[in-house]
Design a protein around this motif. Sequence first.
Motif, PDB file in Angstrom:
ATOM      1  N   GLY A  47      -7.522-102.649  56.505  1.00 49.74           N
ATOM      2  CA  GLY A  47      -7.950-101.564  56.570  1.00 49.74           C
ATOM      3  C   GLY A  47      -9.522-101.296  56.393  1.00 49.74           C
ATOM      4  O   GLY A  47     -10.095-100.491  56.382  1.00 49.74           O
ATOM      5  N   VAL A  48     -10.330-102.541  56.180  1.00 50.01           N
ATOM      6  CA  VAL A  48     -11.718-102.264  56.165  1.00 50.01           C
ATOM      7  C   VAL A  48     -12.237-103.383  57.599  1.00 50.01           C
ATOM      8  O   VAL A  48     -12.903-102.878  58.494  1.00 50.01           O
ATOM      9  CB  VAL A  48     -12.562-103.061  54.859  1.00 50.01           C
ATOM     10  CG1 VAL A  48     -13.906-103.167  54.994  1.00 50.01           C
ATOM     11  CG2 VAL A  48     -12.115-102.224  53.729  1.00 50.01           C
ATOM     12  N   LEU A  49     -12.146-104.676  57.416  1.00 46.95           N
ATOM     13  CA  LEU A  49     -12.129-105.544  58.444  1.00 46.95           C
ATOM     14  C   LEU A  49     -11.278-105.520  59.629  1.00 46.95           C
ATOM     15  O   LEU A  49     -11.635-106.009  60.668  1.00 46.95           O
ATOM     16  CB  LEU A  49     -12.664-106.935  57.874  1.00 46.95           C
ATOM     17  CG  LEU A  49     -13.800-107.046  56.968  1.00 46.95           C
ATOM     18  CD1 LEU A  49     -13.859-108.693  56.572  1.00 46.95           C
ATOM     19  CD2 LEU A  49     -15.026-106.883  57.545  1.00 46.95           C
ATOM     20  N   THR A  50     -10.108-104.865  59.371  1.00 45.84           N
ATOM     21  CA  THR A  50      -9.218-104.679  60.337  1.00 45.84           C
ATOM     22  C   THR A  50      -8.768-103.360  60.263  1.00 45.84           C
ATOM     23  O   THR A  50      -9.038-102.825  59.246  1.00 45.84           O
ATOM     24  CB  THR A  50      -7.935-105.713  60.106  1.00 45.84           C
ATOM     25  OG1 THR A  50      -7.048-104.984  59.249  1.00 45.84           O
ATOM     26  CG2 THR A  50      -8.315-107.003  59.934  1.00 45.84           C
ATOM     27  N   ASP A  51      -7.932-102.986  61.268  1.00 47.54           N
ATOM     28  CA  ASP A  51      -7.398-101.383  61.049  1.00 47.54           C
ATOM     29  C   ASP A  51      -6.223-101.396  60.203  1.00 47.54           C
ATOM     30  O   ASP A  51      -5.602-100.247  60.391  1.00 47.54           O
ATOM     31  CB  ASP A  51      -7.312-100.881  62.586  1.00 47.54           C
ATOM     32  CG  ASP A  51      -6.436-101.335  63.305  1.00 47.54           C
ATOM     33  OD1 ASP A  51      -5.538-102.435  62.808  1.00 47.54           O
ATOM     34  OD2 ASP A  51      -6.065-101.112  64.615  1.00 47.54           O
ATOM     35  N   GLY A  52      -5.963-102.415  59.715  1.00 44.96           N
ATOM     36  CA  GLY A  52      -4.711-102.584  58.983  1.00 44.96           C
ATOM     37  C   GLY A  52      -3.533-102.864  59.517  1.00 44.96           C
ATOM     38  O   GLY A  52      -2.282-103.013  59.116  1.00 44.96           O
ATOM     39  N   THR A  53      -3.508-102.990  60.783  1.00 43.89           N
ATOM     40  CA  THR A  53      -2.723-103.520  61.761  1.00 43.89           C
ATOM     41  C   THR A  53      -2.141-104.859  61.501  1.00 43.89           C
ATOM     42  O   THR A  53      -3.174-105.766  61.270  1.00 43.89           O
ATOM     43  CB  THR A  53      -2.757-103.529  63.242  1.00 43.89           C
ATOM     44  OG1 THR A  53      -3.005-102.160  63.396  1.00 43.89           O
ATOM     45  CG2 THR A  53      -1.566-104.067  64.181  1.00 43.89           C
ATOM     46  N   LEU A  54      -1.012-105.243  61.239  1.00 42.78           N
ATOM     47  CA  LEU A  54      -0.437-106.739  60.996  1.00 42.78           C
ATOM     48  C   LEU A  54       0.489-107.101  61.983  1.00 42.78           C
ATOM     49  O   LEU A  54       1.598-106.439  62.429  1.00 42.78           O
ATOM     50  CB  LEU A  54       0.148-106.897  59.692  1.00 42.78           C
ATOM     51  CG  LEU A  54       0.731-107.945  59.062  1.00 42.78           C
ATOM     52  CD1 LEU A  54      -0.572-108.948  58.987  1.00 42.78           C
ATOM     53  CD2 LEU A  54       1.125-107.980  57.772  1.00 42.78           C
ATOM     54  N   LEU A  55       0.119-108.034  62.896  1.00 44.89           N
ATOM     55  CA  LEU A  55       0.826-108.468  63.809  1.00 44.89           C
ATOM     56  C   LEU A  55       1.728-109.649  63.533  1.00 44.89           C
ATOM     57  O   LEU A  55       1.167-110.644  62.717  1.00 44.89           O
ATOM     58  CB  LEU A  55       0.031-108.850  65.097  1.00 44.89           C
ATOM     59  CG  LEU A  55      -0.781-107.583  65.643  1.00 44.89           C
ATOM     60  CD1 LEU A  55      -1.775-108.159  66.705  1.00 44.89           C
ATOM     61  CD2 LEU A  55      -0.060-106.398  66.110  1.00 44.89           C
ATOM     62  N   ILE A  56       3.017-109.746  63.722  1.00 48.49           N
ATOM     63  CA  ILE A  56       3.748-111.085  63.354  1.00 48.49           C
ATOM     64  C   ILE A  56       4.304-111.377  64.525  1.00 48.49           C
ATOM     65  O   ILE A  56       4.757-110.958  65.506  1.00 48.49           O
ATOM     66  CB  ILE A  56       5.166-110.319  62.493  1.00 48.49           C
ATOM     67  CG1 ILE A  56       4.713-109.430  61.328  1.00 48.49           C
ATOM     68  CG2 ILE A  56       6.045-111.672  62.066  1.00 48.49           C
ATOM     69  CD1 ILE A  56       3.576-110.160  60.276  1.00 48.49           C
ATOM     70  N   GLY A  57       3.865-112.907  64.610  1.00 52.29           N
ATOM     71  CA  GLY A  57       4.378-113.775  66.026  1.00 52.29           C
ATOM     72  C   GLY A  57       5.450-114.183  65.829  1.00 52.29           C
ATOM     73  O   GLY A  57       6.456-113.964  64.736  1.00 52.29           O
ATOM     74  N   GLU A 109       7.352-116.963  65.306  1.00 52.95           N
ATOM     75  CA  GLU A 109       7.356-117.939  64.194  1.00 52.95           C
ATOM     76  C   GLU A 109       7.143-117.353  62.794  1.00 52.95           C
ATOM     77  O   GLU A 109       7.197-117.969  61.707  1.00 52.95           O
ATOM     78  CB  GLU A 109       6.517-119.213  64.485  1.00 52.95           C
ATOM     79  CG  GLU A 109       6.548-119.818  65.586  1.00 52.95           C
ATOM     80  CD  GLU A 109       7.797-120.295  66.053  1.00 52.95           C
ATOM     81  OE1 GLU A 109       8.626-120.846  65.163  1.00 52.95           O
ATOM     82  OE2 GLU A 109       8.343-120.247  67.203  1.00 52.95           O
ATOM     83  N   GLY A 110       6.820-115.996  62.736  1.00 49.33           N
ATOM     84  CA  GLY A 110       6.635-115.184  61.539  1.00 49.33           C
ATOM     85  C   GLY A 110       5.360-115.386  61.061  1.00 49.33           C
ATOM     86  O   GLY A 110       5.072-114.715  59.898  1.00 49.33           O
ATOM     87  N   GLU A 111       4.268-115.702  61.732  1.00 50.35           N
ATOM     88  CA  GLU A 111       3.002-115.805  61.409  1.00 50.35           C
ATOM     89  C   GLU A 111       2.236-114.651  61.457  1.00 50.35           C
ATOM     90  O   GLU A 111       2.601-113.751  62.193  1.00 50.35           O
ATOM     91  CB  GLU A 111       2.019-117.131  62.233  1.00 50.35           C
ATOM     92  CG  GLU A 111       1.885-116.758  63.607  1.00 50.35           C
ATOM     93  CD  GLU A 111       2.953-116.848  64.511  1.00 50.35           C
ATOM     94  OE1 GLU A 111       2.648-116.976  65.842  1.00 50.35           O
ATOM     95  OE2 GLU A 111       4.171-117.203  64.192  1.00 50.35           O
ATOM     96  N   ALA A 112       1.269-114.423  60.655  1.00 44.97           N
ATOM     97  CA  ALA A 112       0.641-113.161  60.628  1.00 44.97           C
ATOM     98  C   ALA A 112      -0.537-113.344  61.644  1.00 44.97           C
ATOM     99  O   ALA A 112      -1.341-114.058  61.327  1.00 44.97           O
ATOM    100  CB  ALA A 112       0.169-112.672  59.323  1.00 44.97           C
ATOM    101  N   LEU A 113      -0.933-112.269  62.298  1.00 45.04           N
ATOM    102  CA  LEU A 113      -2.133-112.226  63.068  1.00 45.04           C
ATOM    103  C   LEU A 113      -2.739-111.049  62.761  1.00 45.04           C
ATOM    104  O   LEU A 113      -2.394-109.826  62.515  1.00 45.04           O
ATOM    105  CB  LEU A 113      -1.651-112.213  64.621  1.00 45.04           C
ATOM    106  CG  LEU A 113      -0.634-113.164  65.083  1.00 45.04           C
ATOM    107  CD1 LEU A 113      -0.291-113.148  66.459  1.00 45.04           C
ATOM    108  CD2 LEU A 113      -1.337-114.792  64.931  1.00 45.04           C
ATOM    109  N   LYS A 114      -4.330-111.208  62.583  1.00 47.51           N
ATOM    110  CA  LYS A 114      -5.131-110.027  62.267  1.00 47.51           C
ATOM    111  C   LYS A 114      -6.038-109.831  63.484  1.00 47.51           C
ATOM    112  O   LYS A 114      -6.920-110.776  63.754  1.00 47.51           O
ATOM    113  CB  LYS A 114      -5.550-110.389  60.972  1.00 47.51           C
ATOM    114  CG  LYS A 114      -4.731-110.433  59.714  1.00 47.51           C
ATOM    115  CD  LYS A 114      -5.483-110.483  58.408  1.00 47.51           C
ATOM    116  CE  LYS A 114      -4.387-110.635  57.283  1.00 47.51           C
ATOM    117  NZ  LYS A 114      -4.014-109.426  56.739  1.00 47.51           N
TER     118      LYS A 114
END
Length: 185
Positions: free
Chosen positions: A20-30, A32-37
């Motif tokens: 929400g500051v350095l990112t727009d708050g979007t959380l992408l899940i790959g 394999e369940g890994e989080a991408l920002k």
Amino acid sequence: MMTDVDPRASVELVLFDVDGVLTDGTLLIGPEGEALKPFNVRDGVAVGLLRQHGIQSGVLSAKASQPLKTRASQLGMDVVKVGFHHKLEAIREIAEETGIAAEAIAFVGDDIIDIPVMNVVAVAYAPADAHPLVLESADHVTEACGGRGVAREVAESLLAARGLSLGEMYAHLLGDPDSLRGVVQ
């Protein structure tokens, strides 16, 4: 006549919340369940800009993720505090570890858990799309929304409070301070 000193001028460390500051708050899940920002490159420039002018930077986030740690490392951030749901505890640790008191720290937050920190630091910033209670707690609200150059705007705000023009802030990137002569500042 006594003049008030702008607290932004004496900031030694800037701490950024992440989602929400350095990112727009979007959380992408790959797969394999890994989080991408998704981080904004302009904010990377901001960290270098702060460093060039003697201000340390760091992240303070309730979440811990490998993408965040990787990005903080790539940028050479001075402080990385992740996994802190009670961020005031982290501020105390940071002050102890760095020798920089809360009165010399700027913090950028966007959500409710950031308000306690915003209330104890020298300067509190919020992105334009922060929660309404956070906007009320902020000393300054950026024009940028989270993930859209908030850190860059904060860096320029802090350096402007030190009396630097935009040209002076960025002269080191062009290698010749005189190369910016005539640039709108």
